[in-house]
Design a protein around this motif. Structure first.
Motif, PDB file in Angstrom:
ATOM      1  N   ASP A 404      -0.959  -4.163   7.188  1.00 58.75           N
ATOM      2  CA  ASP A 404      -0.114  -3.483   6.589  1.00 58.75           C
ATOM      3  C   ASP A 404      -0.344  -2.281   5.308  1.00 58.75           C
ATOM      4  O   ASP A 404      -1.225  -3.092   4.975  1.00 58.75           O
ATOM      5  CB  ASP A 404       1.112  -4.219   6.309  1.00 58.75           C
ATOM      6  CG  ASP A 404       1.692  -3.495   4.978  1.00 58.75           C
ATOM      7  OD1 ASP A 404       2.929  -2.665   6.439  1.00 58.75           O
ATOM      8  OD2 ASP A 404       2.502  -3.435   4.121  1.00 58.75           O
ATOM      9  N   ASN A 406       0.338  -0.989   3.393  1.00 62.21           N
ATOM     10  CA  ASN A 406       1.105  -1.086   2.110  1.00 62.21           C
ATOM     11  C   ASN A 406       0.837  -2.415   1.267  1.00 62.21           C
ATOM     12  O   ASN A 406       0.520  -2.436   0.297  1.00 62.21           O
ATOM     13  CB  ASN A 406       3.347  -0.955   2.341  1.00 62.21           C
ATOM     14  CG  ASN A 406       3.125   0.836   2.358  1.00 62.21           C
ATOM     15  OD1 ASN A 406       3.057   1.478   2.687  1.00 62.21           O
ATOM     16  ND2 ASN A 406       5.043   0.429   3.154  1.00 62.21           N
ATOM     17  N   LEU A 408       0.963  -5.535   1.969  1.00 66.87           N
ATOM     18  CA  LEU A 408       1.586  -6.613   2.329  1.00 66.87           C
ATOM     19  C   LEU A 408       1.284  -7.787   3.836  1.00 66.87           C
ATOM     20  O   LEU A 408       0.542  -6.970   4.928  1.00 66.87           O
ATOM     21  CB  LEU A 408       3.258  -7.188   2.371  1.00 66.87           C
ATOM     22  CG  LEU A 408       4.034  -6.612   1.424  1.00 66.87           C
ATOM     23  CD1 LEU A 408       5.441  -6.033   1.802  1.00 66.87           C
ATOM     24  CD2 LEU A 408       4.280  -7.011   0.067  1.00 66.87           C
ATOM     25  N   ASP A 410       1.404 -10.215   6.989  1.00 65.82           N
ATOM     26  CA  ASP A 410       2.592  -9.952   7.980  1.00 65.82           C
ATOM     27  C   ASP A 410       2.052 -11.572   8.142  1.00 65.82           C
ATOM     28  O   ASP A 410       1.791 -12.030   9.160  1.00 65.82           O
ATOM     29  CB  ASP A 410       2.065  -9.215   8.821  1.00 65.82           C
ATOM     30  CG  ASP A 410       2.817  -8.268  10.298  1.00 65.82           C
ATOM     31  OD1 ASP A 410       4.049  -9.429  10.425  1.00 65.82           O
ATOM     32  OD2 ASP A 410       1.628  -8.536  11.609  1.00 65.82           O
ATOM     33  N   ALA A 450      -4.352  -8.338   0.512  1.00 68.92           N
ATOM     34  CA  ALA A 450      -3.142  -8.251   0.505  1.00 68.92           C
ATOM     35  C   ALA A 450      -2.109  -9.087  -0.072  1.00 68.92           C
ATOM     36  O   ALA A 450      -2.610 -10.085  -0.240  1.00 68.92           O
ATOM     37  CB  ALA A 450      -3.049  -8.444   2.552  1.00 68.92           C
ATOM     38  N   ILE A 451      -1.148  -9.238  -0.383  1.00 66.52           N
ATOM     39  CA  ILE A 451      -0.213 -10.117  -1.548  1.00 66.52           C
ATOM     40  C   ILE A 451       1.431 -10.790  -0.037  1.00 66.52           C
ATOM     41  O   ILE A 451       1.209 -10.128   0.296  1.00 66.52           O
ATOM     42  CB  ILE A 451       0.391  -9.414  -1.866  1.00 66.52           C
ATOM     43  CG1 ILE A 451       0.125 -10.205  -4.002  1.00 66.52           C
ATOM     44  CG2 ILE A 451       2.003  -9.762  -1.892  1.00 66.52           C
ATOM     45  CD1 ILE A 451       0.880  -8.947  -4.873  1.00 66.52           C
ATOM     46  N   PRO A 453       4.669 -12.162   1.047  1.00 66.39           N
ATOM     47  CA  PRO A 453       5.923 -11.920   0.074  1.00 66.39           C
ATOM     48  C   PRO A 453       6.215 -13.207   0.268  1.00 66.39           C
ATOM     49  O   PRO A 453       6.050 -13.999   0.862  1.00 66.39           O
ATOM     50  CB  PRO A 453       6.181 -11.027   2.069  1.00 66.39           C
ATOM     51  CG  PRO A 453       5.467 -11.748   3.060  1.00 66.39           C
ATOM     52  CD  PRO A 453       4.136 -11.515   2.470  1.00 66.39           C
ATOM     53  N   ASP A 476       0.063  -8.327  -8.462  1.00 64.57           N
ATOM     54  CA  ASP A 476       0.575  -6.984  -7.857  1.00 64.57           C
ATOM     55  C   ASP A 476      -0.754  -5.773  -7.825  1.00 64.57           C
ATOM     56  O   ASP A 476      -1.045  -4.716  -7.645  1.00 64.57           O
ATOM     57  CB  ASP A 476       1.859  -6.582  -8.036  1.00 64.57           C
ATOM     58  CG  ASP A 476       2.797  -7.234  -7.286  1.00 64.57           C
ATOM     59  OD1 ASP A 476       2.486  -7.199  -5.553  1.00 64.57           O
ATOM     60  OD2 ASP A 476       4.108  -7.890  -7.505  1.00 64.57           O
ATOM     61  N   ARG A 530       4.550   0.854  -6.395  1.00 65.68           N
ATOM     62  CA  ARG A 530       4.945   0.327  -4.796  1.00 65.68           C
ATOM     63  C   ARG A 530       6.066   1.080  -4.809  1.00 65.68           C
ATOM     64  O   ARG A 530       6.602   2.071  -2.819  1.00 65.68           O
ATOM     65  CB  ARG A 530       6.107  -0.884  -5.303  1.00 65.68           C
ATOM     66  CG  ARG A 530       6.590  -1.806  -4.274  1.00 65.68           C
ATOM     67  CD  ARG A 530       7.439  -3.128  -5.105  1.00 65.68           C
ATOM     68  NE  ARG A 530       6.087  -4.222  -5.139  1.00 65.68           N
ATOM     69  CZ  ARG A 530       6.590  -4.185  -6.866  1.00 65.68           C
ATOM     70  NH1 ARG A 530       7.529  -3.407  -7.683  1.00 65.68           N
ATOM     71  NH2 ARG A 530       5.410  -5.396  -7.193  1.00 65.68           N
TER      72      ARG A 530
END
Length: 573
Positions: A404, A406, A408, A410, A450-451, A453, A476, A530
């Protein structure tokens, strides 16, 4: 599809991914289907030329093949055309290679050039070759004079259908055939269309691995126009290929200009010293947004610029009520000490002293620290082997943490694994966790963060994804800092290669230097990033459909040529 339809859609085809290449291909497809130029009723049919070749022995056609019948035809052609086999319209002769161990066959800068496939510029002229052969090779290996300048060459091994024309007399190796025809127009026609006809899917030639064998090359089907029409086709193909050349030059020029403009605009953004400089740079980007992000690849540069601005403190404002990062780090150190006493620092240790880096200019209230100094958890996941039954705990694939743009995770990118509840517990991911790719074949993904979600259900992380949790630091913002250009340079500088994969371990991650703003500012920065990343995501969604539309149009036009009958106009007399 006829020529008019082709011209009506020229712009659409040019705008498709790999558009100019498609245009060239479609020009040749139209040419070999009799749809590129008009047909003149006064032209002698192709049968006249083929009968002359057969009855007068104009080519050395020694192995008679069966006549091409209607069932052999690959597509419909005009009534005055005929399908023939390659050996019925031209002579082709494979070359030879002198024994490489006998130095007497070779000459440095000799008069007899020797051509390999690597010496052949596709569709161009062979002016120079890497090697030359001696007079001894001429007499004992080739047994004759070299092919004269102007001879057409075609590769039929390894690189099938690559054509070139000799600009100098030369011999060639056995992977190449020299092509001659009693009619100059036929030679020129073959020179232009053979690259298409030798492609798999365009002929019934037997492809032997990556090679055309002699029999299949002999029997290669060729659509033969009347001799005079061949001349018209050659002239039109050259005209259209020239247009493609010009289009390619213009597109490359525009691409270079856009690349320079993009670099200048992003540099101005990241190098802005004052609020006014930043405002002007952002207005420049906003006013030229569609130019800056004309494809998905360029959006990556915008994202990287946004991250760089974020870690420079240019996306946020100071708040005097924020606790300075110096005091925040002191509080974190106290909590670390307590967690260590409770044996709750999982996988975290004060790393060895990291390589010294010149401290960058820091905004007021920020500090320069190491990642390990703010973590309370840093561990690899499970090495359990996934099952093939589609049941059990959901185990993320490595790509879930890198795909991803951005940042995040997956969660849909997972397999299933059988594990005991107690063994699975340490690997269960929580919303907000950070995961970093530990191993990958692509350096740009190594260390990518990545974070996780918000989600329902249980997900585990694999051994090649490192999970991290911080103490009193916004996750973040931490992901922003770790994915920014400065930190990426550190990661790529320490990553090492093992068995084809490039990797980084937890200790190396913890040694990374990162900028740390006050906690309140971290939150404001993350919110701003964001918002900007959401704009980039919108562009990501817009650009592929545009490309897909052009691609679909090009594909439909190409497909139409396999289903329509010949439709070139008749030349009035």
């Amino acid at each position: 599809m006829d020529a008019q339809t082709f011209f009506d859609n020229f712009g659409t085809l040019a705008g498709a991914p790999n558009g100019v290449h498609r245009l060239r291909d479609l020009v040749l497809r139209l040419a070999v289907r009799g749809r590129l130029v008009g047909h003149d009723p006064a032209d002698e049919p192709a049968d006249v030329m083929l009968r002359a070749i057969a009855t007068e022995g104009l080519v050395t056609f020694s192995t008679l093949t069966e006549r091409v019948t209607t069932k052999d035809a690959l597509w419909n052609i005009p009534e005055t055309w005929r399908w023939a086999r390659l050996k019925e319209v031209c002579d082709f002769t494979p070359g030879r290679t002198p024994p490489t161990k006998d130095a007497t066959f070779w000459a440095d800068g000799g008069d007899y050039h020797w051509v390999t496939i690597g010496d052949m510029p596709d569709g161009g002229a062979v002016n120079e070759t890497n090697r030359s052969v001696s007079a001894k090779a001429r007499d004992e290996v080739f047994r004759g004079e070299p092919n004269p300048a102007g001879t057409i060459l075609m590769s039929f091994k390894l690189t099938i259908g690559k054509v070139a024309r000799l600009a100098v007399p030369a011999f060639h190796n056995e992977a190449i055939v020299s092509i001659t025809s009693p009619f100059e127009a036929t030679e020129e026609y073959l020179f232009r269309v053979l690259p298409l006809l030798t492609k798999t899917g365009h002929s019934k030639a037997a492809i032997m691995g990556s090679t055309l064998n002699k029999k299949s090359l002999t029997n290669l089907l060729v659509p033969v126009p009347p001799l005079v029409e061949q001349e018209r086709i050659v002239a039109k193909v050259d005209e259209l290929m020239g247009m493609c050349d010009n289009l390619e030059v213009r597109r490359e020029g525009r691409k270079r200009a856009v690349t320079r403009f993009r670099a200048s605009a992003l540099d101005a953004l990241t190098d802005a010293d004052t609020a006014d400089d930043l405002r002007r740079a952002w207005e420049r980007i906003s006013a030229n947004w569609s130019t800056l992000v004309d494809d998905a690849g360029s959006i990556h540069g915008v994202r990287q610029a946004i991250l760089q601005l974020a870690v420079q403190g240019k996306l946020s404002s100071r708040n005097p009520d924020d606790l300075p990062a110096k005091d925040l780090l002191a509080d974190i150190a106290k909590e670390r000490s307590e967690l260590k006493h409770q044996k709750a620092l999982l996988g975290v240790r004060l790393p060895a002293l990291a390589p010294w880096l010149p401290p960058p200019p820091m905004p007021l209230g920020w500090e320069w620290t190491t990642l390990g100094s703010v973590l309370r958890h840093c561990r690899n996941g499970t090495g359990a082997t996934p099952n093939n039954r589609g049941v059990g705990y959901r185990l993320l694939r490595i790509s879930a943490g890198t795909s991803d743009p951005n940042g995040l995770v997956d969660l849909g990118d997972h397999k299933y694994v059988d594990m005991d509840e107690n063994d699975a517990a340490p690997c269960i991911l929580e919303a907000g966790d950070l995961v970093s790719c530990r191993f990958n074949g692509n350096l740009r993904f190594v260390g990518r963060v990545a974070i996780v979600p918000p989600h329902d259900g249980t997900y585990l992380h694999p051994d090649k994804l490192i999970r991290m949790k911080a103490i009193s630091v916004d996750h973040d913002f931490l992901a922003i800092a770790l994915n920014s250009a400065g930190t990426r340079r550190q990661i790529e500088g320490v990553a090492s290669t093992t068995a084809g994969n490039i990797g980084i371990n937890g200790a190396q991650l913890q040694a990374l230097h990162i900028p740390l703003p006050p906690l309140g500012e971290q939150v404001r920065i993350a919110q701003r990033v964001r918002f900007l990343f959401d704009l980039c995501a919108e562009l990501d969604r817009c650009i592929p459909p545009r490309d897909r539309l052009a691609e679909a149009t090009a594909a439909a036009l190409a497909q139409s040529m396999g289903t329509q009958s010949a439709a070139a106009p008749v030349i009035a007399r």
